[in-house]
Design a protein around this motif. Structure first.
Motif, short mmCIF file in Angstrom:
data_model
loop_
_atom_site.label_atom_id
_atom_site.label_comp_id
_atom_site.label_asym_id
_atom_site.label_seq_id
_atom_site.Cartn_x
_atom_site.Cartn_y
_atom_site.Cartn_z
N UNK A 5 -0.68 2.78 -9.36
CA UNK A 5 0.12 3.50 -10.47
C UNK A 5 1.55 3.14 -10.48
N UNK A 6 2.27 3.30 -11.44
CA UNK A 6 3.84 3.15 -11.18
C UNK A 6 4.15 3.71 -9.78
N UNK A 7 3.69 4.88 -9.48
CA UNK A 7 4.27 5.51 -8.04
C UNK A 7 3.60 5.20 -6.87
N UNK A 8 2.40 4.15 -6.91
CA UNK A 8 1.75 3.90 -5.82
C UNK A 8 1.05 2.58 -5.93
N UNK A 9 1.15 1.86 -4.77
CA UNK A 9 0.21 0.54 -4.91
C UNK A 9 -0.72 0.27 -3.41
N UNK A 10 -1.76 -0.47 -3.82
CA UNK A 10 -2.52 -0.50 -2.84
C UNK A 10 -2.05 -1.45 -1.76
N UNK A 11 -1.92 -1.22 -0.64
CA UNK A 11 -1.69 -2.09 0.62
C UNK A 11 -2.62 -2.82 1.21
N UNK A 12 -3.85 -2.26 1.40
CA UNK A 12 -5.10 -2.83 2.00
C UNK A 12 -6.33 -2.11 1.56
N UNK A 13 -7.39 -2.85 1.69
CA UNK A 13 -8.82 -2.26 1.40
C UNK A 13 -9.84 -2.87 2.13
N UNK A 14 -10.93 -2.45 2.57
CA UNK A 14 -12.13 -2.73 3.14
C UNK A 14 -13.27 -1.97 2.51
N UNK A 15 -14.36 -2.69 2.46
CA UNK A 15 -15.62 -2.38 1.94
C UNK A 15 -16.44 -2.53 3.14
N UNK A 16 -17.31 -1.50 3.84
CA UNK A 16 -18.03 -1.72 4.85
C UNK A 16 -19.56 -0.71 4.52
N UNK A 17 -20.32 -0.82 5.57
CA UNK A 17 -21.77 0.04 5.41
C UNK A 17 -21.67 1.05 6.60
N UNK A 18 -21.95 2.23 6.17
CA UNK A 18 -22.19 3.00 7.35
C UNK A 18 -23.55 3.68 7.14
N UNK A 19 -24.57 3.44 7.88
CA UNK A 19 -25.87 4.02 7.61
C UNK A 19 -26.54 3.90 6.33
N UNK A 20 -26.30 2.71 5.65
CA UNK A 20 -26.91 2.43 4.37
C UNK A 20 -25.90 2.90 3.32
N UNK A 21 -24.83 3.41 3.56
CA UNK A 21 -23.86 3.85 2.63
C UNK A 21 -22.58 3.01 2.36
N UNK A 22 -22.50 2.66 1.20
CA UNK A 22 -21.22 1.75 1.08
C UNK A 22 -19.95 2.86 1.28
N UNK A 23 -18.84 2.28 1.98
CA UNK A 23 -17.83 3.06 1.99
C UNK A 23 -16.47 2.02 1.77
N UNK A 24 -15.54 2.60 0.72
CA UNK A 24 -14.52 1.81 0.60
C UNK A 24 -13.39 2.62 1.29
#
Length: 101
Positions: A5-24
């Motif tokens: 957004x104009x006030x917020x930027x993404x610094x880092x992100x990660x996609x992982x799996x936790x017990x068959x659940x996708x977690x961002x």
């Protein structure tokens, strides 16, 4: 909320799996809150209003798009964790209490 957004930027992100659940795990450069997706109208998009809850989708930094009603959110400081694995609690409550939405 997911993205920049104009006030917020993404610094880092990660996609992982936790017990068959996708977690961002998305790290921002400013504090973040959990998305609420509350509609301001019961009349849908016919007049340019809000998108009905069942039609909302979230696009993630890797380009994947998931239905918003299948996600749960957890915000802590500048970190937002998004889990995909079934309908969120908000979605289940909304569906039971307000089936016409």
């Amino acid at each position: 909320m997911i993205g920049t957004t104009p006030e917020r930027d993404i610094v880092d992100w990660e996609r992982s799996e936790d017990d068959g659940t996708t977690v961002y795990t998305i790290e921002y450069d400013a504090p973040v809150t959990e998305p609420t997706f509350q509609s301001s109208s019961l009349f849908g998009t016919s007049t340019g209003g809000p998108v009905p809850a069942d039609d909302r989708e979230i696009r993630f930094p890797d380009g994947e798009t998931l239905p918003a009603n299948e996600l749960s959110f957890d915000a802590e400081g500048t970190t937002l964790r998004v889990r995909h694995g079934g309908e969120s609690i908000f979605g289940r409550i909304r569906r039971v209490l307000f089936p016409w939405l």
